[in-house]
Design an enzyme around this catalytic site. Structure first.
Site, PDB file in Angstrom:
ATOM      1  N   ASN A 104       0.849  -1.186   0.000  1.00 12.46           N
ATOM      2  CA  ASN A 104       0.000   0.000   0.000  1.00 12.46           C
ATOM      3  C   ASN A 104       0.885   1.238   0.000  1.00 12.46           C
ATOM      4  O   ASN A 104       2.013   1.197   0.501  1.00 12.46           O
ATOM      5  CB  ASN A 104      -0.881   0.000   1.263  1.00 12.46           C
ATOM      6  CG  ASN A 104      -1.795   1.215   1.338  1.00 12.46           C
ATOM      7  OD1 ASN A 104      -2.393   1.629   0.333  1.00 12.46           O
ATOM      8  ND2 ASN A 104      -1.917   1.812   2.518  1.00 12.46           N
ATOM      9  N   HIS A 106       0.853   5.063   1.551  1.00  8.87           N
ATOM     10  CA  HIS A 106       0.162   5.838   2.573  1.00  8.87           C
ATOM     11  C   HIS A 106       0.793   7.230   2.641  1.00  8.87           C
ATOM     12  O   HIS A 106       2.027   7.347   2.658  1.00  8.87           O
ATOM     13  CB  HIS A 106       0.287   5.132   3.930  1.00  8.87           C
ATOM     14  CG  HIS A 106      -0.419   5.859   5.028  1.00  8.87           C
ATOM     15  ND1 HIS A 106      -1.790   5.866   5.126  1.00  8.87           N
ATOM     16  CD2 HIS A 106       0.050   6.630   6.036  1.00  8.87           C
ATOM     17  CE1 HIS A 106      -2.139   6.615   6.167  1.00  8.87           C
ATOM     18  NE2 HIS A 106      -1.052   7.080   6.736  1.00  8.87           N
ATOM     19  N   SER A 133       4.808   6.715   2.427  1.00  2.00           N
ATOM     20  CA  SER A 133       5.452   5.436   2.722  1.00  2.00           C
ATOM     21  C   SER A 133       4.776   4.341   1.908  1.00  2.00           C
ATOM     22  O   SER A 133       3.557   4.325   1.783  1.00  2.00           O
ATOM     23  CB  SER A 133       5.269   5.071   4.208  1.00  2.00           C
ATOM     24  OG  SER A 133       5.692   6.122   5.060  1.00  2.00           O
ATOM     25  N   ASP A 142      -2.163   0.241   8.301  1.00  5.02           N
ATOM     26  CA  ASP A 142      -0.953   1.029   7.995  1.00  5.02           C
ATOM     27  C   ASP A 142       0.223   0.670   8.914  1.00  5.02           C
ATOM     28  O   ASP A 142       1.017   1.548   9.298  1.00  5.02           O
ATOM     29  CB  ASP A 142      -1.254   2.542   8.116  1.00  5.02           C
ATOM     30  CG  ASP A 142      -2.369   2.990   7.176  1.00  5.02           C
ATOM     31  OD1 ASP A 142      -2.477   2.411   6.084  1.00  5.02           O
ATOM     32  OD2 ASP A 142      -3.128   3.898   7.542  1.00  5.02           O
TER      33      ASP A 142
HETATM   34  C1  GRF Z   1      -3.035   8.903  -2.150  1.00  2.00           C
HETATM   35  O1  GRF Z   1      -2.699  10.057  -1.436  1.00  2.00           O
HETATM   36  C2  GRF Z   1      -2.602   7.685  -1.405  1.00  2.00           C
HETATM   37  O2  GRF Z   1      -1.445   7.867  -0.675  1.00  2.00           O
HETATM   38  C3  GRF Z   1      -3.750   7.436  -0.477  1.00  2.00           C
HETATM   39  O3  GRF Z   1      -4.897   7.788  -1.206  1.00  2.00           O
HETATM   40  C4  GRF Z   1      -4.556   8.721  -2.228  1.00  2.00           C
HETATM   41  C5  GRF Z   1      -4.986   8.108  -3.517  1.00  2.00           C
HETATM   42  O4  GRF Z   1      -4.838   8.961  -4.615  1.00  2.00           O
HETATM   43  N1  GRF Z   1      -3.722   6.075   0.005  1.00  2.00           N
HETATM   44  P1  GRF Z   1      -4.928   8.364  -6.075  1.00  2.00           P
HETATM   45  O5  GRF Z   1      -6.275   7.675  -6.214  1.00  2.00           O
HETATM   46  O6  GRF Z   1      -3.789   7.418  -6.275  1.00  2.00           O
HETATM   47  O7  GRF Z   1      -4.844   9.559  -6.990  1.00  2.00           O
END
Ligand code: GRF
Length: 185
Positions: A104, A106, A133, A142
């Site tokens: 993932n 984050h 991260s 997370d």
């Molecule tokens: C990103 O900021 C990611 O870190 C978080 O959700 C957001 C997703 O944005 N988990 P996208 O859909 O990739 O534009």
């Protein structure tokens, strides 16, 4: 042979797009085999389809949705699942079935600011730095092994939206790099 990655999204899909773009490089060790979403209206689904990647949406109950994701990923020969703005909690059962094979991204420097509203929390704490991260997904939110991070400054006058944009640009370069390392380790 290239590693086959399945991507889970809920919305915009800009990180997914960054993964797809990076995979166009013949030297990239992974290919995005399938994109799946809980949200049929996720704009990222169209981005995937325009890139020629099969994309499916499975609304409904979590158990049904995850069974559909599991079957679709296995049919597509997926070995690694990349969460990219997937806004649902995965069940312990799903995580256990794919243990060690889900990553993932984050938008914080973990272990700081697990969960939501990371940018507002970093600004409220007057942090000098924020970032993102990439981590292994475990049952705890997370909290899995951190595979890579990118840092950006928090600047005077930053709002959560302005900081989010700066962090997002860092996400787009970090995620493909870390995923490439992960699938070859
Ligand atoms: C990103 O900021 C990611 O870190 C978080 O959700 C957001 C997703 O944005 N988990 P996208 O859909 O990739 O534009």
């Amino acid at each position: 042979m290239k590693a086959r990655v399945g991507v889970l999204i809920s919305g915009r899909g800009s990180n997914m797009a960054a993964l797809i773009d990076a995979a166009r490089d013949p030297a990239c060790p992974y290919t995005v085999a399938l994109v799946a979403s809980d949200n049929p209206a996720a704009p990222g689904l169209d981005i995937a389809r325009e890139a020629g990647i099969p994309a499916l949406a499975t609304p409904g109950r979590r158990a049904d949705r995850e069974a559909a994701f599991d079957a679709a990923f296995r049919d597509a020969g997926v070995g690694t699942i990349a969460l990219a703005g997937y806004m649902r909690l995965l069940s312990d059962d799903f995580v256990a079935r794919w243990r060690g094979h889900i990553v993932n991204i984050h938008p914080s420097l973990l272990p700081a600011y697990r969960g939501l509203d990371t940018h507002a929390r970093a600004i409220a704490a007057r942090d000098a730095e924020a970032g993102c991260s990439v981590h292994v997904v475990t049952e705890e939110l997370d909290a899995g092994e951190v595979l890579g991070q990118a840092r950006v400054p928090v600047l005077p006058g930053d709002t959560p939206d302005v900081l989010a944009e700066r962090v997002l640009a860092a996400e787009h370069s970090l995620y493909p790099k870390v995923l490439a390392e992960f699938v070859t380790r």
